[in-house]
Design an enzyme around this catalytic site. Structure first.
Site, PDB file in Angstrom:
ATOM      1  CE  LYS A 102      -3.474   0.188   2.853  1.00 40.94           C
ATOM      2  NZ  LYS A 102      -4.291   0.890   1.870  1.00 40.94           N
ATOM      3  N   GLY A 105      -0.900   5.858  -2.990  1.00 43.87           N
ATOM      4  CA  GLY A 105      -1.592   7.140  -2.837  1.00 43.87           C
ATOM      5  C   GLY A 105      -0.901   8.054  -1.830  1.00 43.87           C
ATOM      6  CD  GLU A 111      -3.593   4.144   2.875  1.00 45.73           C
ATOM      7  OE1 GLU A 111      -4.243   4.747   2.015  1.00 45.73           O
ATOM      8  OE2 GLU A 111      -2.637   3.383   2.585  1.00 45.73           O
TER       9      GLU A 111
HETATM   10  C1  ABF Z   1      -4.688   3.442  -0.901  1.00 45.10           C
HETATM   11  O1  ABF Z   1      -4.920   3.806  -2.223  1.00 45.10           O
HETATM   12  C2  ABF Z   1      -3.313   3.041  -0.899  1.00 45.10           C
HETATM   13  O2  ABF Z   1      -2.717   2.389   0.115  1.00 45.10           O
HETATM   14  C3  ABF Z   1      -3.096   2.412  -2.203  1.00 45.10           C
HETATM   15  O3  ABF Z   1      -1.835   2.895  -2.476  1.00 45.10           O
HETATM   16  C4  ABF Z   1      -4.088   3.084  -3.068  1.00 45.10           C
HETATM   17  C5  ABF Z   1      -4.916   2.231  -3.975  1.00 45.10           C
HETATM   18  O4  ABF Z   1      -5.486   3.144  -4.846  1.00 45.10           O
HETATM   19  P1  ABF Z   1      -6.654   2.872  -5.829  1.00 45.10           P
HETATM   20  O5  ABF Z   1      -7.786   2.366  -5.022  1.00 45.10           O
HETATM   21  O6  ABF Z   1      -6.877   4.220  -6.416  1.00 45.10           O
HETATM   22  O7  ABF Z   1      -6.147   1.874  -6.817  1.00 45.10           O
HETATM   23  O8  ABF Z   1      -5.546   2.465  -0.491  1.00 45.10           O
END
Ligand code: ABF
Length: 236
Positions: A102, A105, A111
């Site tokens: 993760k 974003g 998180e």
């Molecule tokens: C968050 O959003 C982050 O941890 C992960 O990087 C990202 C996933 O993004 P998306 O849902 O836009 O693919 O959960």
């Protein structure tokens, strides 16, 4: 709320909608960040407005907090909630053990704190996020701005002794300037290709001074709700 969706957005939407059914009256719920989590927040907002669902949400980023308030969800801080019944969040990759990458974003720190403070964590994802081995998606690590280049060098040096394919750590940018997280830190993206031992890597990376947290979520996720472009949903 949805209009005409592309297959990828439809997959994210159906996963989020299915996961929203896990939220019950009176719960304290961690609200993830990212485009899939944004669908979840919109679905939950609709359930609050139209079905009278009553719950309190702890957002994992300023973006999610703004959206949650906008759609009518009662927002509280983690310290007000103290502990959460459930967190629902997106992911960049998940494997068959439900270990995750993760942080694509940029919100991995909040998180991880929120997910760890929850009885249960559910990941919502489109089917393309499932991998045999974690690591094709660059692994984000949050680092203190002070001396970040020294931290970067230490991280790359550490990777030499780890069971990973790549070694490169690049500073995430926001246009011409370094990306800044909600906590005022930077992100290094590790281009590893394949992570042989995610558990060990997560521990070793976090030993490096200057590293705040890494985007490997090991033994944190309990269930994954996978959406497909044709509208099917699978819960594992
Ligand atoms: C968050 O959003 C982050 O941890 C992960 O990087 C990202 C996933 O993004 P998306 O849902 O836009 O693919 O959960």
């Amino acid at each position: 709320m949805t209009g005409e969706l592309s297959p990828i957005d439809k997959a994210k939407f159906v996963a989020a909608k299915r996961a929203a059914d896990f939220v019950e009256n009176g719960m304290r719920v961690g609200l993830g960040t990212g485009s899939t989590a944004a669908w979840l927040v919109r679905c939950l907002g609709e359930m609050v407005r139209e079905d009278g669902l009553q719950f309190r949400g702890v957002p994992t980023s300023t973006r999610t907090a703004e959206l949650a308030r906008e759609v009518g969800i009662e927002v509280i801080s983690l310290d007000e909630a103290k502990w959460l019944d459930l967190t629902i969040d997106g992911a960049d990759e998940f494997d068959s053990d439900l270990n995750l990458i993760k942080g694509g974003g940029g919100a991995l720190l909040q998180e991880k704190i929120v997910a760890t403070a929850s009885d249960q964590m559910i990941v919502i994802a489109d089917a393309a996020k499932e991998v045999e081995n974690l690591g094709a998606f660059p692994l984000p690590i949050e680092v203190i701005p002070f001396g970040w280049q020294t931290t970067q060098a230490l991280v790359e040096e550490t990777l030499v002794s780890m069971d990973v394919m790549g070694r490169k750590a690049t500073l995430r940018m926001n246009g011409q300037v370094p990306f800044v997280t909600d906590e005022g830190n930077h992100i290094l993206d590790l281009h590893l290709g394949r992570i042989g031992n995610p558990r060990q890597l997560a521990l070793v990376i976090n030993q490096i001074p200057g590293v705040v947290e890494n985007g490997l979520f090991i033994d944190i996720c309990d269930q994954v709700v996978i959406g497909f472009g044709d509208g099917r949903v699978e819960v594992r």
